[in-house]
Design a protein around this motif. Structure first.
Motif, short mmCIF file in Angstrom:
data_model
loop_
_atom_site.label_atom_id
_atom_site.label_comp_id
_atom_site.label_asym_id
_atom_site.label_seq_id
_atom_site.Cartn_x
_atom_site.Cartn_y
_atom_site.Cartn_z
N LYS A 1 0.88 -1.24 0.16
CA LYS A 1 0.04 0.37 -0.04
C LYS A 1 0.84 1.27 -0.10
CE LYS A 1 -3.86 -2.25 2.38
NZ LYS A 1 -4.51 -2.29 1.05
N ARG A 2 2.20 1.03 -0.05
CA ARG A 2 3.14 2.40 -0.16
C ARG A 2 2.78 3.06 -1.14
NH1 ARG A 2 7.11 2.20 3.77
NH2 ARG A 2 7.23 4.54 3.21
N THR A 3 2.37 2.65 -2.42
CA THR A 3 2.30 3.55 -3.61
C THR A 3 0.68 3.98 -3.69
OG1 THR A 3 1.78 1.48 -4.95
CG2 THR A 3 4.05 2.21 -4.76
N SER A 4 -0.30 3.57 -2.58
CA SER A 4 -1.48 4.14 -2.79
C SER A 4 -1.93 4.71 -1.50
CB SER A 4 -2.19 2.87 -3.32
OG SER A 4 -2.29 1.91 -2.67
N LEU A 5 -2.50 3.81 -0.85
CA LEU A 5 -3.26 4.33 0.37
C LEU A 5 -2.27 4.93 1.58
CD1 LEU A 5 -5.98 4.50 1.97
CD2 LEU A 5 -5.29 2.32 2.91
N LEU A 6 -1.02 4.27 1.74
CA LEU A 6 -0.18 4.71 2.49
C LEU A 6 0.96 5.44 1.80
CD1 LEU A 6 -0.05 1.62 4.97
CD2 LEU A 6 -1.13 3.72 5.06
N LYS A 7 0.69 6.12 0.80
CA LYS A 7 1.94 6.94 0.24
C LYS A 7 2.34 7.98 0.95
CE LYS A 7 2.75 9.20 -4.07
NZ LYS A 7 2.53 9.47 -5.81
N ASP A 8 3.58 8.35 1.29
CA ASP A 8 4.01 9.23 2.01
C ASP A 8 3.84 9.33 3.50
OD1 ASP A 8 5.23 10.59 -0.38
OD2 ASP A 8 3.38 11.55 -1.03
N TRP A 9 3.42 8.08 3.92
CA TRP A 9 3.24 7.96 5.47
C TRP A 9 4.41 7.30 5.82
CZ3 TRP A 9 -1.09 7.36 8.64
CH2 TRP A 9 -2.63 8.20 8.11
N ILE A 10 4.67 7.49 7.27
CA ILE A 10 5.57 6.82 7.98
C ILE A 10 5.09 5.47 8.66
CG2 ILE A 10 7.24 7.17 9.92
CD1 ILE A 10 7.31 9.97 9.31
N ILE A 11 5.74 4.37 8.52
CA ILE A 11 5.31 3.39 9.02
C ILE A 11 6.43 2.68 9.79
CG2 ILE A 11 4.42 0.85 8.53
CD1 ILE A 11 3.69 1.57 5.90
N GLU A 12 6.00 2.32 11.19
CA GLU A 12 6.83 2.00 12.17
C GLU A 12 6.05 0.50 12.84
OE1 GLU A 12 7.36 4.58 15.38
OE2 GLU A 12 8.37 5.86 14.21
#
Length: 290
Positions: free
Chosen positions: A144-155
């Protein structure tokens, strides 16, 4: 004052007396909340026996002093905890939970946090064992890094009391049994097959998870486990009695965001443990939130 009521045992493999069992059981319980009912006496006896053999200790009284020693106790306690905790897990273990998180709860939390101006997602795999659960979550989120979570920081944080499995998790190499439930898509994309029974996890998945030792019974360290959107704790509460469960679950409650979700194992529930959580049902399972 040190207890003096251990009978002297002549060999490492001697039977543990009821009194000695209670003392060692209670010592373990007070340290980490893991409780052994008397029906588990043989199990604890056999695991302590292994450590007595390894340390050349001749009696249960001597072993008790050994794990309490300021010189040997800290390292030996880790070895003992490795012995008494079992770690049965695999990738993509609980399909309904994962589907609910991916399709319902993540979009919901993304919407909530976006309105507040936050673009950071924090997930905790408590009792992470050798890392399969935490890495499963990492793979799902990577998609989901290229869609819903684009530009989100994930820990993603994985913790366990067992030092051996933490080392295995950091290594990121698994046998066929661990990946047996992984969908073909994820297996092809995120693993390299080095042999018929050796699967190496992709670096981009490994770097998403930070693993560390953690005793869920340690109130001081639990204070630092703050602000999680998702907490997974599968098949860990089974080690605890009711008092320990209540204490640990309260930690989870304190460390979960108001809009976050808490997951336990398929055969576990918080019924009779905590009334602070409310149950959220979804197809094939349930989760908890505040």
């Amino acid at each position: 004052m040190e207890p003096t009521f251990f009978p002297e045992l002549k060999a490492p493999n001697a039977k543990i007396s009821d009194k000695d069992f209670e003392i060692l059981r209670d010592y373990i319980y007070n340290l980490c909340g893991i409780y052994f009912h008397t029906s588990k006496k043989y199990f604890l006896e056999s695991r302590i026996g292994r450590r007595m053999d390894a340390t050349k200790v001749k009696s249960h009284a001597e072993y008790y002093q050994y794990i309490r020693s300021s010189v040997t106790g800290s390292s030996e306690l880790r070895y003992l905890l490795d012995e008494i905790t079992t770690n049965e897990t695999c990738f993509f273990r609980n399909g309904p939970q994962l589907a609910a998180m991916e399709n319902k709860f993540i979009p919901e939390i993304v919407e909530t946090k976006s309105k507040m101006g936050f673009r950071k997602l924090r997930i905790w795999s408590a009792g992470s064992s050798s890392g399969e659960e935490a890495y499963t979550l990492a793979m799902i989120l990577l998609e989901k890094r290229t869609s819903l979570l684009k530009d989100w920081i994930i820990e993603i944080v994985g913790t366990d009391i067992n030092e051996t499995v933490i080392a295995q998790a950091k290594e990121g190499i698994y046998g066929s049994y661990s990946v047996r439930n992984a969908p073909d898509y994820y297996r092809r994309k995120y693993f390299s097959m080095e042999s018929a029974d050796r699967f190496k996890l992709a670096p981009e998945v490994k770097k998403m998870v930070n693993f560390s030792l953690l005793n869920l019974y340690d109130e001081n360290k639990m204070l630092f486990m703050k602000s999680f959107d998702f907490i997974f704790c599968a098949n860990v509460l089974i080690y605890f009695d009711l008092a320990s469960k209540s204490k640990v679950v309260q930690h989870f409650y304190n460390n979960l965001q108001p809009y976050g979700y808490f997951f336990v194992g398929q055969s576990e529930s918080l019924h009779g443990v905590s009334e602070k959580f409310k149950t959220i049902h979804f197809p094939g399972g349930f989760a908890y939130n505040k």
